[in-house]
Design a protein around this motif. Structure first.
Motif, PDB file in Angstrom:
ATOM      1  N   GLU A  20       0.428  -1.399   0.136  1.00 13.55           N
ATOM      2  CA  GLU A  20      -0.144  -0.269   0.017  1.00 13.55           C
ATOM      3  C   GLU A  20       0.601   1.106  -0.126  1.00 13.55           C
ATOM      4  OE1 GLU A  20      -3.382  -0.315   3.262  1.00 13.55           O
ATOM      5  OE2 GLU A  20      -3.501  -2.468   2.254  1.00 13.55           O
ATOM      6  N   ILE A  21       1.791   0.893  -0.430  1.00 12.93           N
ATOM      7  CA  ILE A  21       3.070   2.262  -1.015  1.00 12.93           C
ATOM      8  C   ILE A  21       2.656   2.731  -1.851  1.00 12.93           C
ATOM      9  CG2 ILE A  21       4.992   2.742  -0.976  1.00 12.93           C
ATOM     10  CD1 ILE A  21       6.174   0.739  -0.017  1.00 12.93           C
ATOM     11  N   LEU A  22       1.880   1.603  -2.701  1.00 12.21           N
ATOM     12  CA  LEU A  22       1.322   2.593  -3.738  1.00 12.21           C
ATOM     13  C   LEU A  22       0.001   2.373  -4.287  1.00 12.21           C
ATOM     14  CD1 LEU A  22       3.913   1.932  -7.004  1.00 12.21           C
ATOM     15  CD2 LEU A  22       4.227   3.949  -5.842  1.00 12.21           C
ATOM     16  N   GLN A  23      -0.708   3.206  -4.943  1.00 13.39           N
ATOM     17  CA  GLN A  23      -1.790   3.228  -5.333  1.00 13.39           C
ATOM     18  C   GLN A  23      -2.038   2.390  -6.776  1.00 13.39           C
ATOM     19  OE1 GLN A  23      -3.412   6.922  -3.302  1.00 13.39           O
ATOM     20  NE2 GLN A  23      -4.695   5.902  -2.133  1.00 13.39           N
ATOM     21  N   GLU A  24      -3.855   1.658  -7.350  1.00 16.10           N
ATOM     22  CA  GLU A  24      -3.175   1.478  -8.196  1.00 16.10           C
ATOM     23  C   GLU A  24      -3.725   2.587  -9.648  1.00 16.10           C
ATOM     24  OE1 GLU A  24      -7.591  -0.743  -9.690  1.00 16.10           O
ATOM     25  OE2 GLU A  24      -7.644  -0.931  -6.870  1.00 16.10           O
ATOM     26  N   ASP A  25      -4.554   3.546  -8.898  1.00 18.62           N
ATOM     27  CA  ASP A  25      -4.871   4.862  -8.979  1.00 18.62           C
ATOM     28  C   ASP A  25      -3.539   5.299  -9.902  1.00 18.62           C
ATOM     29  OD1 ASP A  25      -7.454   4.966  -9.378  1.00 18.62           O
ATOM     30  OD2 ASP A  25      -7.303   6.632  -7.848  1.00 18.62           O
ATOM     31  N   ALA A  26      -2.165   5.255  -9.240  1.00 19.30           N
ATOM     32  CA  ALA A  26      -1.002   6.036  -9.636  1.00 19.30           C
ATOM     33  C   ALA A  26      -0.331   4.914 -10.707  1.00 19.30           C
ATOM     34  CB  ALA A  26      -1.018   6.088  -8.213  1.00 19.30           C
ATOM     35  N   TRP A  85      -4.251  -6.667 -15.029  1.00 19.33           N
ATOM     36  CA  TRP A  85      -4.877  -7.431 -13.750  1.00 19.33           C
ATOM     37  C   TRP A  85      -5.396  -5.795 -13.069  1.00 19.33           C
ATOM     38  CZ3 TRP A  85      -3.055  -6.664  -8.556  1.00 19.33           C
ATOM     39  CH2 TRP A  85      -3.764  -7.988  -7.587  1.00 19.33           C
ATOM     40  N   LEU A  86      -4.870  -5.082 -12.162  1.00 18.40           N
ATOM     41  CA  LEU A  86      -5.068  -4.039 -11.666  1.00 18.40           C
ATOM     42  C   LEU A  86      -6.537  -3.666 -12.067  1.00 18.40           C
ATOM     43  CD1 LEU A  86      -2.033  -1.997 -11.049  1.00 18.40           C
ATOM     44  CD2 LEU A  86      -3.676  -3.859  -9.341  1.00 18.40           C
ATOM     45  N   LYS A  87      -6.560  -3.146 -13.798  1.00 17.03           N
ATOM     46  CA  LYS A  87      -7.300  -2.744 -15.220  1.00 17.03           C
ATOM     47  C   LYS A  87      -8.724  -3.901 -14.395  1.00 17.03           C
ATOM     48  CE  LYS A  87      -5.128   0.296 -17.664  1.00 17.03           C
ATOM     49  NZ  LYS A  87      -5.041   0.656 -18.972  1.00 17.03           N
ATOM     50  N   GLU A  88      -9.018  -5.078 -14.844  1.00 19.47           N
ATOM     51  CA  GLU A  88      -9.680  -5.957 -14.339  1.00 19.47           C
ATOM     52  C   GLU A  88     -10.004  -5.892 -12.924  1.00 19.47           C
ATOM     53  OE1 GLU A  88      -7.895  -9.332 -15.783  1.00 19.47           O
ATOM     54  OE2 GLU A  88      -7.846  -9.015 -18.186  1.00 19.47           O
ATOM     55  N   ALA A  89      -9.480  -6.070 -12.061  1.00 22.07           N
ATOM     56  CA  ALA A  89     -10.155  -5.912 -10.236  1.00 22.07           C
ATOM     57  C   ALA A  89     -10.386  -4.588 -10.289  1.00 22.07           C
ATOM     58  CB  ALA A  89      -8.323  -5.845  -9.756  1.00 22.07           C
ATOM     59  N   GLU A  90     -10.429  -3.355 -10.844  1.00 25.26           N
ATOM     60  CA  GLU A  90     -10.839  -1.991 -10.938  1.00 25.26           C
ATOM     61  C   GLU A  90     -12.053  -2.377 -12.037  1.00 25.26           C
ATOM     62  OE1 GLU A  90      -9.485   2.957 -11.509  1.00 25.26           O
ATOM     63  OE2 GLU A  90      -8.823   1.423 -13.599  1.00 25.26           O
ATOM     64  N   GLU A  91     -12.675  -2.846 -12.874  1.00 27.00           N
ATOM     65  CA  GLU A  91     -14.035  -2.978 -13.745  1.00 27.00           C
ATOM     66  C   GLU A  91     -14.559  -3.717 -12.692  1.00 27.00           C
ATOM     67  OE1 GLU A  91     -12.640  -4.717 -17.366  1.00 27.00           O
ATOM     68  OE2 GLU A  91     -11.749  -2.830 -18.084  1.00 27.00           O
ATOM     69  N   GLU A  92     -14.125  -5.064 -11.830  1.00 27.16           N
ATOM     70  CA  GLU A  92     -15.306  -5.723 -11.127  1.00 27.16           C
ATOM     71  C   GLU A  92     -15.726  -4.999  -9.790  1.00 27.16           C
ATOM     72  OE1 GLU A  92     -12.761  -9.674  -9.756  1.00 27.16           O
ATOM     73  OE2 GLU A  92     -12.964  -9.821 -12.096  1.00 27.16           O
ATOM     74  N   GLU A  93     -14.458  -4.626  -9.351  1.00 29.60           N
ATOM     75  CA  GLU A  93     -15.717  -3.396  -8.104  1.00 29.60           C
ATOM     76  C   GLU A  93     -16.926  -2.425  -8.737  1.00 29.60           C
ATOM     77  OE1 GLU A  93     -12.342  -0.869  -6.759  1.00 29.60           O
ATOM     78  OE2 GLU A  93     -10.444  -3.206  -5.955  1.00 29.60           O
TER      79      GLU A  93
END
Length: 83
Positions: free
Chosen positions: A38-44, A72-80
């Motif tokens: 959690e040093i970097l957020q997916e947004d960054a 993987w991050l993009k897909e995780a974001e879409e699922e949210e």
């Protein structure tokens, strides 16, 4: 904030390019680790990826290495977003 986090990624990228070529292969793993800690957020990370899209091929070395993780991050974001 997020701008600072993007700076961190860019700095790390610079280091890998200039002095730490042996770390280059580890770039995606380290990116993932920084995300897990959690040093970097997916947004960054996603914003860094977006900024890199328009860059020269030579500047996209690490973006390409990190493609799977970013996907993987993009897909995780879409699922949210589906909730």
């Amino acid at each position: 904030g997020i701008v600072y986090q993007i700076e961190v990624i860019l700095k790390f990228e610079e280091m890998c390019l200039e002095s730490a070529k042996e770390f280059a292969a580890l770039f995606p793993q380290v990116l993932h680790l920084l995300y897990d800690k959690e040093i970097l957020q997916e947004d960054a990370i996603l914003r860094w990826a977006d900024e890199k899209e328009g860059a020269d091929e030579s500047d996209k070395v690490f973006l390409k290495r990190s493609e799977k993780f970013i996907q993987w991050l993009k897909e995780a974001e879409e699922e949210e977003d589906d909730d």
